[in-house]
Motif scaffolding. Structure first.
Motif, short mmCIF file in Angstrom:
data_model
loop_
_atom_site.label_atom_id
_atom_site.label_comp_id
_atom_site.label_asym_id
_atom_site.label_seq_id
_atom_site.Cartn_x
_atom_site.Cartn_y
_atom_site.Cartn_z
N PRO A 133 0.75 -1.66 -0.26
CA PRO A 133 -0.09 -0.58 -0.17
C PRO A 133 1.31 1.05 -0.02
CG PRO A 133 -1.13 -1.97 1.43
CD PRO A 133 0.45 -1.95 0.92
N TYR A 134 1.82 1.63 0.92
CA TYR A 134 2.68 2.37 0.62
C TYR A 134 3.48 2.91 -0.74
CZ TYR A 134 6.42 5.72 2.08
OH TYR A 134 7.88 6.61 2.42
N GLU A 135 3.72 1.61 -0.75
CA GLU A 135 4.59 1.64 -2.63
C GLU A 135 3.92 2.07 -3.93
OE1 GLU A 135 6.76 -1.47 -4.20
OE2 GLU A 135 5.70 -1.75 -5.24
N GLY A 148 7.94 6.01 -5.08
CA GLY A 148 8.31 7.00 -6.34
C GLY A 148 7.06 7.87 -6.97
N GLY A 149 6.47 8.44 -6.40
CA GLY A 149 5.80 9.66 -6.73
C GLY A 149 4.05 9.67 -5.82
N ASP A 150 4.91 10.43 -4.63
CA ASP A 150 3.73 10.35 -3.74
C ASP A 150 2.14 11.48 -4.22
OD1 ASP A 150 3.19 10.99 -0.41
OD2 ASP A 150 1.79 12.71 -1.15
N ILE A 151 1.11 10.09 -4.23
CA ILE A 151 0.19 10.77 -4.97
C ILE A 151 -0.83 11.63 -4.66
CG2 ILE A 151 -2.78 10.13 -5.52
CD1 ILE A 151 -0.83 7.99 -6.82
N GLU A 152 -0.18 12.18 -3.08
CA GLU A 152 -1.22 13.49 -2.96
C GLU A 152 0.20 14.64 -3.29
OE1 GLU A 152 -2.15 12.62 1.06
OE2 GLU A 152 -3.18 14.64 1.08
#
Ligand code: FE2
Length: 502
Positions: free
Chosen positions: A405-407, A412-416
């Motif tokens: 889930p962290y991945e 490699g790119g934080d969704i927020e």
């Protein structure tokens, strides 16, 4: 069917053409910025004998080739040799040709690739998943590797007329292992059918000790001796040494094993930015003493994403400590002709006639689909591929519930950070971002261009929003377009980028 003896001769002819590269660094063009790293190392007079360069765009690689005279072997990416169906996959064929063009550009003696994948049966992952360690999986890998080597032979001639050699790297374990063969037996089976070399990564080997459960049964020295006895050590062309660390998703939660076990081992995974722990050099020393590394050509610290100053310190020590490993080799080999005899040249063609029944390939494809479901938490870890002693799922839940889930959400790119306005609107509609994780693995998703996790994240987020809040489509598509443009610009130059790798 090709005899393993012929395969071995084929390998010997190929490896005989590779000069000793010595002690080097395995680096990324972008992270840290390779030109700045080289300038710092030159200033400190700590000079690697070679640089193994990680996959990048042709223009970035050309800039690197212009900048330095040291040998530049290559670390490929995105060529999923573990997966069935490669022979009819146009994307795989295209990746192999692009890889060959990169090897020509860099004049690389070898191309290393992990024996691992980030895309299984339509499901995308950010970091490498090891193969299913089974006989049919090994057979498919051998066939795919032979296919790629044939592409090198056709499209990537080096100045002396030789071809770059395909090297296959034993991948790390990240909390689990699945299959019915031991890992060394698996690589023995591959090298009996494919004339490739191998990369032995010492940190990866430590994770095998840790997550195969071997550490509960035997001391590290005994494990190493048993592993080396079975592993095709004579095929090892390069050794990697890189950092290990508790993954950022686990920090503060599970740094060490606790409970009844008296010997505590940290829950480390492969981490190239982290310092190299002394235990890996103890393992390296034991491996160097095994007497079977007859084809070793280089040893590299794998240092992508590591701060420049730490790289220089580790390299200075490494050069001092291990220089003698190749001193003798270089002396012995100087003056020797590096080209094979005409008789042996005739053996260089690849005969890729590994007998693989279609039903065997089909059942492997189904096994991989189930594997993707198990590791993403949608199926139970039961059946022969999850049975001891070759498989170990003791810590699979760390992968499923925390690491993965962290991945998806951060690594490699934080969704927020990627979609700030869209995420704000989703929050206002009480749509939790965590639901993206279950959406991600609900259905397979085809990848139709060169695999890049950051690109996949952009695509999947747009699809997720279109399903969950279709009125936000214009917004998410605008943010996605901006991201793609910025990412392309970052990849085209030797700039700091958002594209980490393991
Ligand atoms: Fe490695």
């Amino acid at each position: 069917m090709t005899l393993s003896r012929d395969v071995h001769h084929n390998f010997q002819d190929r490896v005989a053409q590779i000069q000793v590269q010595g002690l080097g660094l395995s680096v990324d063009v972008y992270s840290p910025d390779l030109f700045r790293l080289l300038a710092d190392l030159t200033r400190r007079q700590v000079l690697p004998m070679y640089l193994e360069v990680f996959h990048a765009t042709s223009s970035a690689l050309a800039a690197v080739r212009d900048q330095t005279d040291v040998p530049l072997p290559y670390h490929g990416e995105g060529l999923w040799v573990t997966q069935p169906g490669a022979e009819s996959d146009t994307l795989f064929q295209e990746e192999a040709r692009v890889l060959a063009s990169h090897l020509s550009l860099l004049r690389s003696a070898w191309s290393n690739h992990e024996c691992a994948t980030k895309h299984i049966a339509g499901y995308s992952f950010g970091t490498y998943l090891p193969p299913l360690y089974t006989a049919s999986s090994a057979d498919v890998v051998a066939r795919n590797v032979n296919m790629v080597q044939a592409v090198f032979d056709q499209h990537a001639a080096l100045p002396g007329g030789a071809s770059p050699l395909f090297l296959l790297e034993m991948p790390p374990l990240t909390f689990f292992v699945a299959g019915t063969l031991s890992i060394p037996a698996y690589f023995r089976r591959v090298t009996d059918q494919a004339a490739c070399g191998l990369v032995l990564d010492i940190g990866h080997l430590w994770t095998v000790y840790r997550y195969s459960g071997a550490w509960r049964r035997q001391p590290l020295e005994r494990f190493l001796d048993d592993f080396l006895y079975e592993f095709p050590v004579e095929r090892v062309v390069e050794i990697h040494i890189a950092g290990l660390a508790v993954h950022e998703s686990l920090v503060g939660r599970a740094a060490i094993v606790t409970g009844e076990t008296p010997d505590l081992l940290p829950r480390w995974t492969d981490a190239h930015a982290a310092p190299i722990p002394p235990v890996l050099f103890e393992m390296l020393d034991r491996i160097l003493q095994c007497g079977r590394l007859e084809n070793l050509r280089g040893m590299a610290l794998e240092v992508d994403t590591k701060p420049t100053e730490h790289i220089a310190n580790e390299l200075a020590w490494f050069l001092e400590q291990y220089r003698q490993v190749f001193d003798q080799e270089v002396a012995q080999r100087s003056g020797e002709g590096r080209l094979p005899s005409p008789a042996s040249s005739a053996r260089l063609s690849i005969e890729n006639d590994a007998e693989l029944a279609e039903s065997e390939v089909e059942s492997l494809a189904m096994a991989y689909e189930r594997y993707a479901q198990v590791v993403s938490g949608r199926a139970e870890a039961v059946g022969p591929n999850w049975a001891a002693p070759t498989a170990c799922a003791d810590e699979l839940d760390w992968y499923r519930a925390t690491y993965l889930p962290y991945e998806i959400l951060h690594w490699g790119g934080d969704i927020e950070a990627m979609f700030p306005e869209t995420c704000r609107e989703l929050a206002r509609r009480q749509i939790a971002l965590e639901t993206l994780v279950s959406y991600w693995f609900r259905l397979p998703h085809l990848v139709t261009r060169s695999y890049d996790f950051f690109d996949v994240k952009i695509d999947r987020c747009v699809e997720f929003v279109s399903e969950q809040a279709s009125d936000l489509m214009a917004l998410v598509q605008r943010e996605a377009a901006e991201l793609r443009l910025a990412y392309q610009a970052a990849n085209e130059g030797p700039l700091q980028s958002m594209r980490p790798h393991l």
